[in-house]
Design a protein around this motif. Sequence first.
Motif, mmCIF file in Angstrom:
data_model
loop_
_atom_site.group_PDB
_atom_site.id
_atom_site.type_symbol
_atom_site.label_atom_id
_atom_site.label_comp_id
_atom_site.label_asym_id
_atom_site.label_seq_id
_atom_site.Cartn_x
_atom_site.Cartn_y
_atom_site.Cartn_z
ATOM 1 N N TYR A 366 -0.721 18.631 -0.479
ATOM 2 C CA TYR A 366 0.139 17.540 -0.008
ATOM 3 C C TYR A 366 1.384 18.112 0.647
ATOM 4 C CZ TYR A 366 3.400 18.693 -3.682
ATOM 5 O OH TYR A 366 4.293 19.375 -4.452
ATOM 6 N N TYR A 392 2.167 12.667 1.347
ATOM 7 C CA TYR A 392 0.861 12.469 1.996
ATOM 8 C C TYR A 392 -0.020 13.685 1.792
ATOM 9 C CZ TYR A 392 3.300 15.227 5.500
ATOM 10 O OH TYR A 392 4.030 16.208 6.120
ATOM 11 N N GLU A 393 -1.314 13.447 1.922
ATOM 12 C CA GLU A 393 -2.283 14.526 1.734
ATOM 13 C C GLU A 393 -2.362 15.374 3.002
ATOM 14 O OE1 GLU A 393 -6.523 14.603 -0.484
ATOM 15 O OE2 GLU A 393 -6.524 13.511 1.398
ATOM 16 N N THR A 396 -5.416 15.495 5.715
ATOM 17 C CA THR A 396 -5.930 14.188 6.143
ATOM 18 C C THR A 396 -4.847 13.206 6.571
ATOM 19 O OG1 THR A 396 -5.782 13.294 3.902
ATOM 20 C CG2 THR A 396 -7.839 14.386 4.496
ATOM 21 N N LYS A 398 -3.552 11.183 4.632
ATOM 22 C CA LYS A 398 -3.692 9.998 3.780
ATOM 23 C C LYS A 398 -2.405 9.822 2.971
ATOM 24 C CE LYS A 398 -6.549 8.101 0.155
ATOM 25 N NZ LYS A 398 -7.536 8.372 -0.879
ATOM 26 N N GLY A 424 -6.024 2.610 1.437
ATOM 27 C CA GLY A 424 -6.426 3.917 1.962
ATOM 28 C C GLY A 424 -5.830 4.264 3.307
ATOM 29 N N THR A 426 -3.406 5.805 6.373
ATOM 30 C CA THR A 426 -2.955 7.151 6.735
ATOM 31 C C THR A 426 -1.625 7.079 7.484
ATOM 32 O OG1 THR A 426 -3.994 7.097 8.897
ATOM 33 C CG2 THR A 426 -5.360 7.865 7.052
ATOM 34 N N ASP A 429 -1.907 5.173 10.626
ATOM 35 C CA ASP A 429 -1.818 3.721 10.419
ATOM 36 C C ASP A 429 -0.368 3.277 10.270
ATOM 37 O OD1 ASP A 429 -4.638 3.265 10.329
ATOM 38 O OD2 ASP A 429 -4.673 4.040 8.281
#
Lengths: 577, 577
Positions: A366, A392-393, A396, A398, A424, A426, A429
């Motif tokens: 992360y 966040y990851e 990804t 995410k 879910g 990101t 988004d």
Amino acid sequence: MGKRVLIVGGVAGGASVAARVRRIDESAEVIMFERGPNVSFSNCCLPYHLSGAVPNSEDLVLMDPVVFKNQYNIEARVLTEVVKINREEKTIDVKELDTGKVYTEKYDKLFLSPGANPILPKSIEGIDGPNVFVVRNVVDIDKLNKFVKSKVKALSNMDVDMAEVNDVAVIGGGFIGVEVAENLKEAGFNVTLVEAMDQIMAPFDYDMAQIFHKEMMDHGVNLILNDGLKKIGPESIELNSGKTVKAQAVVMAIGVRPEVTLAVDAGLELGETGGILVDHNYLTNDKDIYAVGDAIETFHKITHQKTRLPLAGPAQRQARAAADHMYGKPHRNTGVVGSSCVKIFNMNGASTGLTAKAAEKAGFKYDFVYVIPGDKVGLMPGANPMHFKLVYEVPTGKILGAQAIGKGNVDKRIDVIATMVMLGGTLEDLKEMELCYAPPFGTAKDVTNHAALVALNLLNGDFEQVKVDEVRGLVESNAFIVDVREKREFEAGHLVNAVNIPLSEIRGRMDEIPRDVPVYLHCRSSQRSYNALMALNNSGYTNAKNISGSYLGICYFEYFNDQTTDREKIVTKYNFN
Amino acid sequence: MGKRVLIVGGVAGGASVAARVRRIDESAEVIMFERGPNVSFSNCCLPYHLSGAVPNSEDLVLMDPVVFKNQYNIEARVLTEVVKINREEKTIDVKELDTGKVYTEKYDKLFLSPGANPILPKSIEGIDGPNVFVVRNVVDIDKLNKFVKSKVKALSNMDVDMAEVNDVAVIGGGFIGVEVAENLKEAGFNVTLVEAMDQIMAPFDYDMAQIFHKEMMDHGVNLILNDGLKKIGPESIELNSGKTVKAQAVVMAIGVRPEVTLAVDAGLELGETGGILVDHNYLTNDKDIYAVGDAIETFHKITHQKTRLPLAGPAQRQARAAADHMYGKPHRNTGVVGSSCVKIFNMNGASTGLTAKAAEKAGFKYDFVYVIPGDKVGLMPGANPMHFKLVYEVPTGKILGAQAIGKGNVDKRIDVIATMVMLGGTLEDLKEMELCYAPPFGTAKDVTNHAALVALNLLNGDFEQVKVDEVRGLVESNAFIVDVREKREFEAGHLVNAVNIPLSEIRGRMDEIPRDVPVYLHCRSSQRSYNALMALNNSGYTNAKNISGSYLGICYFEYFNDQTTDREKIVTKYNFN
């Protein structure tokens, strides 16, 4: 005659089960058993009685047994303890607490919603004293409130000789402890808040919690971290460090333990976290016994690990799902993410999903950004900086969680992130998220959009950052730090060895910035320093990094420790504007 | 030397393009051309100067050309109009508005962000008068503010003979009109707001807009609906209805028209809505010319239709995306959903996605719920009802949009829905949504959770409802209406022919409720009536329906019309508590 549904516990979980059953099934016989004198009270509002925000403690009781009976045909038996579950007979033994009488009731389905108990370690000397309080229900808060607000002479049943209560110690810096400390302080008491960890408010990372520490200190709360309670006397407490603190009353809020005695005695299984083990439908290992609320073990949606989450919202959802399942109605068990918020004097804080430390612990790859945009358009009245940390990851993008602290509407921003986490979403988004905007409410580029943009730049390798907890080390090792604020801002307080090259002059003064050693940039909130950094990067610099959180974040991060320890300061003057 | 990037327009879209280009490319030559005297001002804050919330109009200007030059190496040329695009030569003709001089500049890439112009129909007599104003930029708001706050004698260049300005008419009940009306009223003027439709604030349905109408009326704004402006005189205006209204100043805010002259003259294509046609990357039909902001046509994410959305947030996102595309950086074009919010005196309103009328118009199969939960725990100070309307697709339960109005944090709830709409969330998702909660901020079961639960019950056929706009018909046709509030609430005001059977008595008095004719239930906010309805349904009734919005919703729905027309009241007394 319909189903016989018995419910152990009559607060958030139990009352929600009862009401839901009644709405589905008019014929069911529904009986709630509650050990205390009240059903359906607002646990979450209890601390607010101490300051008078909720003037009458009776208002904390949302619905009494008569209303339950009349409006919902639900029987609520208070001062009644369920002492045994006889699973083979499908009965419970019930004890009337006032008479001591024990009787038996038969059930078709049994719901357990016994809640959780405040932890009171027997090892602490004086823990059973008359000046020691917990905050679990209306009786507790009434007792505490009356004790602290009356001279002891008036309390004839107290066996300690005590003058007026002026000093209260609150042990534990979680939600309850913090809210009790604030409300007692607002009521005029000298309040000491003792926390065993290095920070209060575990749903926030250490860097963010520093803002709360300062707020507590600014409002005169005597905040003691990294220390624990050893001994309680009538006029003072002694801590593990040997420190003694004046306190005529002590509120214990170091945590809660799920109330599982009844379940364990009946052979119901516990989970790995010590809560009652339930399946997707909140059924225990007995197909006629459900369990919901603070006593159960839940599943964390992001870490996929078992957890416990003693909060009112999840309890209500579990209750509804369990009742629905009993009637064959489908439901979804989404797991929990842990969204919460808190008011500490003039600061609001909100958090959802994983903190950086929780992401670390759960083994995620992360990263995070710490940005401080305005909570509304700067020129509008009441605009303030909002400290926002987005986790966040990697790689990804995410979204794993976020924390926000400020004087404004932090909960609004965290609710957006909670929604993203649950669906879910990101960083991409969030960057595009079209949130509502008008000047009295926020900014056209919302705090959350802003955080996503910075995080995407970081994820895409457009720039590098160091974090606010690394700054002391940089200063002490005499790193090359460029403060790109204007001269007057620099002069009002700056990092002790920073060089001041305002953003407006940076293109003409690049020769003052070395290309062969690491260079660290900051401004007030890291927006100008980001622009400066991109100018350097796009001019061939490969050694420059932004300081996440910038001067405002550094001041908050270092302030509390600088005030409470004798270590050397790394800023010439603190500045929180 | 890098790319030569020219930008037409220096406000939200243009300034964002310029700043983004600079952050990506240090070598680009970036020039913004702005017709007005300011770049980068806060359009959205303009109305707040009228009330003094933003005391100095200079504060509305966020950044001046000197700062653009110094901090970003961006050249901002103000009072400069781009009069022609020569696409083959890749040049523009630029006119200096003060000198009249015209010169030519070459571009590698051209960005159009010319915005939109207030509509001023030539058919209105007096529309060119010196007492007619628009609110597009800082000059406009300064002019309006000075005019209304000075006696005309002091304004020597005015050619109308006028006394002090006491009365102002605002034409158009959209965001600008409403905010200007509020701020002028706060400044002490007599304000008339004229709207041609049957409601103000188009992003809200008719039922919700009634709350705004009442708020306007309560604060003394003379609100005139269903009427248009015909003629402007120095002391009054005449409406299409023949009505005359006193007004020494008139603010035109009936809408905006995208500024497309330059684009059309250059042969750039327009879309079906009249905005500049752009592709996924905000490129026009010329591969070297981008267009962003209020002048372009956008794509609606939910209806999949072309639309125009003149808002600051989308403009900024489009600007960034276009600049990114120029440098080969990928971006997503998610379409727009139209999130917005507004403050009208003590009421806040927010809206996202589709209203019911927009869903109808777009041909969706949809339904909606109108609920009125508390915005925070009822016993906390400052708790208020929140009117919340949730629109969803049938039978999928996909969330299409929502509107919220109340004294509290409506924007927070609508941001959650906006996030759900953008991520394709359903009622099931919203039901489980774990939002942050503490008593000073909200309720354990959030307003949005609550709306989802009611909507799911409706979608699953667990109950039926009638809507607030059907109630007058029910009352007038003498339908059987049961008011399940307590007697004292009933006596404080009720539907003229309702029968009062409190929820607490309903099980004992079911024989008073017929089984052979339709029966309609309501309480204050429809929570108790829902419980009563389920008791009836589960007792064999098949003819009962809940009245969505309940008594509170009915009062708001009917109040404004009852006060402004002479039709018969359907309630004995209005009650908004």
